[in-house]
Design an enzyme around this catalytic site. Structure first.
Site, PDB file in Angstrom:
ATOM      1  N   PRO A   1      10.397  52.458  29.821  1.00  0.00           N
ATOM      2  CA  PRO A   1      10.834  52.466  31.202  1.00  0.00           C
ATOM      3  C   PRO A   1      12.000  51.609  31.656  1.00  0.00           C
ATOM      4  O   PRO A   1      12.667  52.014  32.574  1.00  0.00           O
ATOM      5  CB  PRO A   1       9.584  52.080  31.977  1.00  0.00           C
ATOM      6  CG  PRO A   1       8.476  52.516  31.115  1.00  0.00           C
ATOM      7  CD  PRO A   1       8.967  52.301  29.739  1.00  0.00           C
TER       8      PRO A   1
ATOM      9  N   LYS B   1      18.080  53.169  34.541  1.00  0.00           N
ATOM     10  CA  LYS B   1      16.971  53.656  33.721  1.00  0.00           C
ATOM     11  C   LYS B   1      17.071  55.152  33.455  1.00  0.00           C
ATOM     12  O   LYS B   1      16.111  55.765  32.991  1.00  0.00           O
ATOM     13  CB  LYS B   1      15.641  53.340  34.416  1.00  0.00           C
ATOM     14  CG  LYS B   1      15.409  51.861  34.694  1.00  0.00           C
ATOM     15  CD  LYS B   1      14.158  51.622  35.527  1.00  0.00           C
ATOM     16  CE  LYS B   1      14.128  50.191  36.057  1.00  0.00           C
ATOM     17  NZ  LYS B   1      13.023  49.977  37.009  1.00  0.00           N
TER      18      LYS B   1
ATOM     19  N   ARG C   1       1.512  60.226  31.891  1.00  0.00           N
ATOM     20  CA  ARG C   1       1.211  60.107  33.318  1.00  0.00           C
ATOM     21  C   ARG C   1       1.905  61.130  34.203  1.00  0.00           C
ATOM     22  O   ARG C   1       1.706  61.123  35.420  1.00  0.00           O
ATOM     23  CB  ARG C   1       1.558  58.697  33.800  1.00  0.00           C
ATOM     24  CG  ARG C   1       0.560  57.673  33.311  1.00  0.00           C
ATOM     25  CD  ARG C   1       0.873  56.271  33.792  1.00  0.00           C
ATOM     26  NE  ARG C   1       0.066  55.337  33.013  1.00  0.00           N
ATOM     27  CZ  ARG C   1       0.471  54.147  32.602  1.00  0.00           C
ATOM     28  NH1 ARG C   1       1.671  53.725  32.908  1.00  0.00           N
ATOM     29  NH2 ARG C   1      -0.307  53.376  31.889  1.00  0.00           N
TER      30      ARG C   1
ATOM     31  N   ARG D   1      22.728  40.306  50.994  1.00  0.00           N
ATOM     32  CA  ARG D   1      21.284  40.508  51.098  1.00  0.00           C
ATOM     33  C   ARG D   1      20.581  39.234  51.538  1.00  0.00           C
ATOM     34  O   ARG D   1      21.048  38.127  51.282  1.00  0.00           O
ATOM     35  CB  ARG D   1      20.711  40.956  49.745  1.00  0.00           C
ATOM     36  CG  ARG D   1      21.279  42.253  49.246  1.00  0.00           C
ATOM     37  CD  ARG D   1      20.898  43.398  50.172  1.00  0.00           C
ATOM     38  NE  ARG D   1      20.975  44.670  49.466  1.00  0.00           N
ATOM     39  CZ  ARG D   1      19.927  45.441  49.203  1.00  0.00           C
ATOM     40  NH1 ARG D   1      18.731  45.087  49.618  1.00  0.00           N
ATOM     41  NH2 ARG D   1      20.073  46.564  48.551  1.00  0.00           N
TER      42      ARG D   1
END
Length: 276
Positions: free
Chosen positions: A2, A62, A121, A158
């Site tokens: 992942p 990813k 999953r 941020r």
DNA sequence: GGGCATGTTAGCAC
DNA sequence: TGTGCTAACATGCC
């Protein structure tokens, strides 16, 4: 696999492994679990990809980016994007290799080979698009491509908590729960510190720590520590992730586990103070 | 059986 | 707009 290092490991396998994908022709596609085809419809997906040739295998964040060209007219442009999410696996195998119970998509290649997407999953997704930006256009810079200057600039816009910020793929793409915890520990920053509280030195430490843990992850072929993945060794180098109650390798204090925005978060209270 | 899992998204509230 | 909370997705392991 992942997170960024695991996805990079898959990309390298597909480029340079024993059974490279690059250069192969995709003869057909079979969708065994339609929900994993995000776009277009499974039928159109199978029709459009048939006959194309794999030109390149890359990665952004990813996502795996597989560049295709049409076998008939040589036109470039079609891209196959794959996100492994929690449990996806992608590999080239012989057509005669036994199927696992979790095969979701199968692409038949030349030379009696097949590309298989397995995903216990069923969270994984694939897209077939003309322009990858349709899928990854809103992501922030790739975590290994971003420069220090760019990172600090983005950080300055941020205010939020560091842990969820690192997991925010529109802020920076590629970091997941493991590498976020490991990077914060290496940078000696508490996961609940906020972006607008960081000094110049702390921002620099965070940038350097992110690079270091991701590069070490890649060098170890990623991490593998439950039943899902074989191969990687980075789990042997975890300093905090999954080590609740065990000793911090740096200072010997017990590692603590807290929950931050629904994700388990591991840190050393001594090395990563919230205040001070 | 309950709790947990390397990820993402939608809806909602402030 | 940014931020963060909750639930949902689906399955399997301990």
């Amino acid at each position: 696999m992942p997170e960024l290092p695991e996805v990079e490991t898959v990309a390298r396998m597909l480029r340079e492994g024993a059974l490279p994908l690059v250069g192969r022709t995709i003869r057909s596609a079979e969708v065994l679990w339609p929900r994993e085809v995000a776009s277009p419809t499974p039928r159109t997906f199978a029709r459009r990809i048939a006959g194309s040739r794999v030109q390149s295998v890359g990665r952004y964040g990813k996502y795996l980016l597989i560049g295709l060209s049409s076998a008939s007219d040589g036109a470039d442009g079609l891209s196959l994007l794959v996100h492994l999410r929690m449990s996806g696996r992608l590999e080239v195998v012989s057509c005669s290799a036994a199927f696992t119970p979790h095969a979701r998509l199968v692409w038949l290649l030349d030379d009696d080979l097949a590309l298989r997407f397995e995903d216990a999953r069923k969270f994984g997704r694939v897209w077939l698009v003309d322009d990858p930006a349709e899928v990854i256009g809103k992501l922030g810079p790739d975590a290994l491509a971003i420069t220090l200057e760019e990172f600090v600039l983005r950080l300055r816009t941020r205010r939020g908590t560091l842990k969820p910020l690192l997991l925010d793929q529109t802020f920076i793409a590629g970091i997941g729960n493991i590498y976020a915890d490991e990077a914060l520990h290496l940078a000696r920053l508490h996961p609940l510190r906020t972006a607008d509280s960081l000094s110049e030195d702390e921002a620099l430490r965070l940038y350097a720590a992110i690079r270091q843990v991701l590069l070490e992850g890649i060098a170890a072929n990623g991490a593998s520590f439950d039943w899902v993945y074989p191969g990687g060794r980075f789990q042997e180098n975890f300093k905090v992730y999954g080590r609740t109650g065990q000793r911090c390798p740096t200072c010997d204090s017990p590692i603590r586990r807290i929950t931050v925005t629904q994700r388990s978060t591991h840190f050393c209270p001594a090395c990563q103070p919230l205040a001070g």
